[in-house]
Design a protein around this motif. Sequence first.
Motif, PDB file in Angstrom:
ATOM      1  N   VAL A   1       4.725 -13.751  46.190  1.00 58.31           N
ATOM      2  CA  VAL A   1       4.511 -15.279  46.426  1.00 58.31           C
ATOM      3  C   VAL A   1       3.685 -15.702  45.041  1.00 58.31           C
ATOM      4  O   VAL A   1       3.097 -14.959  44.470  1.00 58.31           O
ATOM      5  CB  VAL A   1       4.007 -15.571  47.736  1.00 58.31           C
ATOM      6  CG1 VAL A   1       4.711 -15.388  48.973  1.00 58.31           C
ATOM      7  CG2 VAL A   1       2.508 -15.168  47.846  1.00 58.31           C
ATOM      8  N   ARG A   2       3.870 -16.918  45.094  1.00 62.66           N
ATOM      9  CA  ARG A   2       3.088 -17.442  43.844  1.00 62.66           C
ATOM     10  C   ARG A   2       1.810 -17.504  44.169  1.00 62.66           C
ATOM     11  O   ARG A   2       1.374 -17.290  45.264  1.00 62.66           O
ATOM     12  CB  ARG A   2       3.608 -19.065  43.614  1.00 62.66           C
ATOM     13  CG  ARG A   2       3.032 -19.593  42.378  1.00 62.66           C
ATOM     14  CD  ARG A   2       3.475 -21.006  42.276  1.00 62.66           C
ATOM     15  NE  ARG A   2       2.704 -22.026  40.941  1.00 62.66           N
ATOM     16  CZ  ARG A   2       3.484 -22.999  40.650  1.00 62.66           C
ATOM     17  NH1 ARG A   2       4.598 -23.416  41.389  1.00 62.66           N
ATOM     18  NH2 ARG A   2       3.053 -23.488  39.696  1.00 62.66           N
ATOM     19  N   ALA A   3       0.776 -17.137  43.140  1.00 61.83           N
ATOM     20  CA  ALA A   3      -0.627 -17.075  43.328  1.00 61.83           C
ATOM     21  C   ALA A   3      -1.133 -18.284  44.019  1.00 61.83           C
ATOM     22  O   ALA A   3      -0.897 -19.362  43.875  1.00 61.83           O
ATOM     23  CB  ALA A   3      -1.415 -16.882  42.192  1.00 61.83           C
TER      24      ALA A   3
ATOM     25  N   GLY B   1      15.866  -9.077  34.332  1.00 57.24           N
ATOM     26  CA  GLY B   1      14.416  -9.437  34.125  1.00 57.24           C
ATOM     27  C   GLY B   1      13.838  -9.575  35.514  1.00 57.24           C
ATOM     28  O   GLY B   1      14.068  -9.128  36.272  1.00 57.24           O
ATOM     29  N   PHE B   2      12.584 -10.202  35.329  1.00 55.67           N
ATOM     30  CA  PHE B   2      11.654 -10.098  36.446  1.00 55.67           C
ATOM     31  C   PHE B   2      11.749 -11.354  37.470  1.00 55.67           C
ATOM     32  O   PHE B   2      11.686 -12.545  37.095  1.00 55.67           O
ATOM     33  CB  PHE B   2      10.147 -10.240  36.008  1.00 55.67           C
ATOM     34  CG  PHE B   2      10.024  -8.885  35.116  1.00 55.67           C
ATOM     35  CD1 PHE B   2       9.943  -7.522  35.779  1.00 55.67           C
ATOM     36  CD2 PHE B   2       9.350  -8.905  33.940  1.00 55.67           C
ATOM     37  CE1 PHE B   2       9.670  -6.783  34.996  1.00 55.67           C
ATOM     38  CE2 PHE B   2       8.962  -7.948  33.228  1.00 55.67           C
ATOM     39  CZ  PHE B   2       9.320  -6.894  33.579  1.00 55.67           C
TER      40      PHE B   2
ATOM     41  N   LEU C   1       8.911 -17.736  40.724  1.00 57.14           N
ATOM     42  CA  LEU C   1       7.807 -18.040  41.675  1.00 57.14           C
ATOM     43  C   LEU C   1       6.990 -19.058  40.771  1.00 57.14           C
ATOM     44  O   LEU C   1       6.659 -20.015  41.056  1.00 57.14           O
ATOM     45  CB  LEU C   1       7.105 -17.000  41.992  1.00 57.14           C
ATOM     46  CG  LEU C   1       7.608 -15.935  42.988  1.00 57.14           C
ATOM     47  CD1 LEU C   1       6.848 -14.776  43.289  1.00 57.14           C
ATOM     48  CD2 LEU C   1       8.239 -16.472  44.218  1.00 57.14           C
ATOM     49  N   VAL C   2       6.598 -18.510  39.572  1.00 54.90           N
ATOM     50  CA  VAL C   2       5.789 -19.302  38.719  1.00 54.90           C
ATOM     51  C   VAL C   2       6.605 -20.816  38.293  1.00 54.90           C
ATOM     52  O   VAL C   2       5.879 -21.737  38.260  1.00 54.90           O
ATOM     53  CB  VAL C   2       5.498 -18.721  37.341  1.00 54.90           C
ATOM     54  CG1 VAL C   2       4.427 -19.122  36.295  1.00 54.90           C
ATOM     55  CG2 VAL C   2       4.854 -17.294  37.811  1.00 54.90           C
ATOM     56  N   SER C   3       7.740 -20.691  38.073  1.00 54.44           N
ATOM     57  CA  SER C   3       8.697 -21.802  37.694  1.00 54.44           C
ATOM     58  C   SER C   3       8.805 -22.773  38.718  1.00 54.44           C
ATOM     59  O   SER C   3       9.086 -24.010  38.338  1.00 54.44           O
ATOM     60  CB  SER C   3       9.942 -21.473  36.808  1.00 54.44           C
ATOM     61  OG  SER C   3      10.761 -20.712  38.021  1.00 54.44           O
TER      62      SER C   3
ATOM     63  N   ASP D   1       2.242 -12.569  35.635  1.00 55.03           N
ATOM     64  CA  ASP D   1       1.201 -13.256  35.885  1.00 55.03           C
ATOM     65  C   ASP D   1       1.319 -14.431  36.685  1.00 55.03           C
ATOM     66  O   ASP D   1       2.340 -14.944  36.603  1.00 55.03           O
ATOM     67  CB  ASP D   1       0.402 -13.657  34.687  1.00 55.03           C
ATOM     68  CG  ASP D   1      -0.076 -12.334  33.723  1.00 55.03           C
ATOM     69  OD1 ASP D   1      -0.500 -11.401  34.249  1.00 55.03           O
ATOM     70  OD2 ASP D   1      -0.102 -12.512  32.516  1.00 55.03           O
ATOM     71  N   GLY D   2       0.003 -14.714  37.655  1.00 51.06           N
ATOM     72  CA  GLY D   2       0.445 -16.063  38.355  1.00 51.06           C
ATOM     73  C   GLY D   2       1.220 -15.765  39.549  1.00 51.06           C
ATOM     74  O   GLY D   2       1.507 -16.765  40.455  1.00 51.06           O
ATOM     75  N   ILE D   3       1.195 -14.573  40.050  1.00 53.33           N
ATOM     76  CA  ILE D   3       1.884 -14.294  41.419  1.00 53.33           C
ATOM     77  C   ILE D   3       1.061 -13.376  42.183  1.00 53.33           C
ATOM     78  O   ILE D   3       0.059 -12.696  41.601  1.00 53.33           O
ATOM     79  CB  ILE D   3       3.358 -13.630  41.378  1.00 53.33           C
ATOM     80  CG1 ILE D   3       3.259 -12.361  40.618  1.00 53.33           C
ATOM     81  CG2 ILE D   3       4.262 -14.489  40.476  1.00 53.33           C
ATOM     82  CD1 ILE D   3       3.474 -11.015  41.492  1.00 53.33           C
ATOM     83  N   GLU D   4       1.239 -13.101  43.573  1.00 54.57           N
ATOM     84  CA  GLU D   4       0.575 -12.088  44.213  1.00 54.57           C
ATOM     85  C   GLU D   4       1.677 -11.291  44.986  1.00 54.57           C
ATOM     86  O   GLU D   4       2.545 -11.943  45.673  1.00 54.57           O
ATOM     87  CB  GLU D   4      -0.426 -12.808  45.176  1.00 54.57           C
ATOM     88  CG  GLU D   4      -1.468 -13.438  44.539  1.00 54.57           C
ATOM     89  CD  GLU D   4      -2.419 -14.394  45.420  1.00 54.57           C
ATOM     90  OE1 GLU D   4      -2.166 -14.333  46.656  1.00 54.57           O
ATOM     91  OE2 GLU D   4      -3.275 -15.103  44.909  1.00 54.57           O
ATOM     92  N   VAL D   5       1.489  -9.898  45.051  1.00 54.18           N
ATOM     93  CA  VAL D   5       2.474  -9.042  45.747  1.00 54.18           C
ATOM     94  C   VAL D   5       1.822  -9.081  47.147  1.00 54.18           C
ATOM     95  O   VAL D   5       0.814  -8.689  47.547  1.00 54.18           O
ATOM     96  CB  VAL D   5       2.348  -7.696  45.172  1.00 54.18           C
ATOM     97  CG1 VAL D   5       3.239  -6.856  46.180  1.00 54.18           C
ATOM     98  CG2 VAL D   5       2.971  -7.693  43.841  1.00 54.18           C
TER      99      VAL D   5
END
Length: 227
Positions: free
Chosen positions: A87-89, A147-148, A153-155, A172-176
Amino acid sequence: METIRMLSTLGLMGAMRSLSSAFEAAHGIHVDADFAPTLALLKRLRDGEAADLVILTREGLDEMIGEGRVVAETAADLARSFVGIAVRAGQAHPDIATEAALRTTLLAARSVAYSRLGASGVYFAQLIVRMGIAAEINGKATIVEQGFTAERLVSGEADLAVQQISELTQVDGIEVVGPIPHELQTPAAFSAGRVASAKHAEAADRLLRYLSSPGVVPVLRQSGLEP
């Protein structure tokens, strides 16, 4: 400085960037690495792209050995990776601990990002069919060609991203949140081998020995992989 050309699946990008630098410092051999999903790499190899060493899913490497493009005796299993969800951080971590919880979480998401070419995307497409929710999920999915997926999520395009944990951690800017329940998946095995037409065979073999040595295990673990 001698340069060897390595084609690697995206799942090992984080670990390979770090390990290639360490190998170069120790041996004075530069690693020119290019990263793409396994299916894309298989096509490039079949189209005649030159390389000294390849890292693919085990199935992909076996195909290349079967076609005589990779030397069977050099094949080495490097790492395993589980598919996870991110998810997004700063967002709440949804419950994905059981199949029932995962189903609820996927159906509640505004959009789920997954990849079309990668092993994780093929697996996830089959999983939602097995779970009986393919129509609902695909009706609102954000499909990433390559790609990733976590970049979506970041966008803000997606609420959940599905991919190998080793690929999710590259963004960067996400959490697993964690892996999809282990009983619902078979980990992807990533394996390396020397290309039959390698121009730098000896150097490629040295890199292969290094990548399959016990000393690299902490780096693999740090990037979300299991040896």
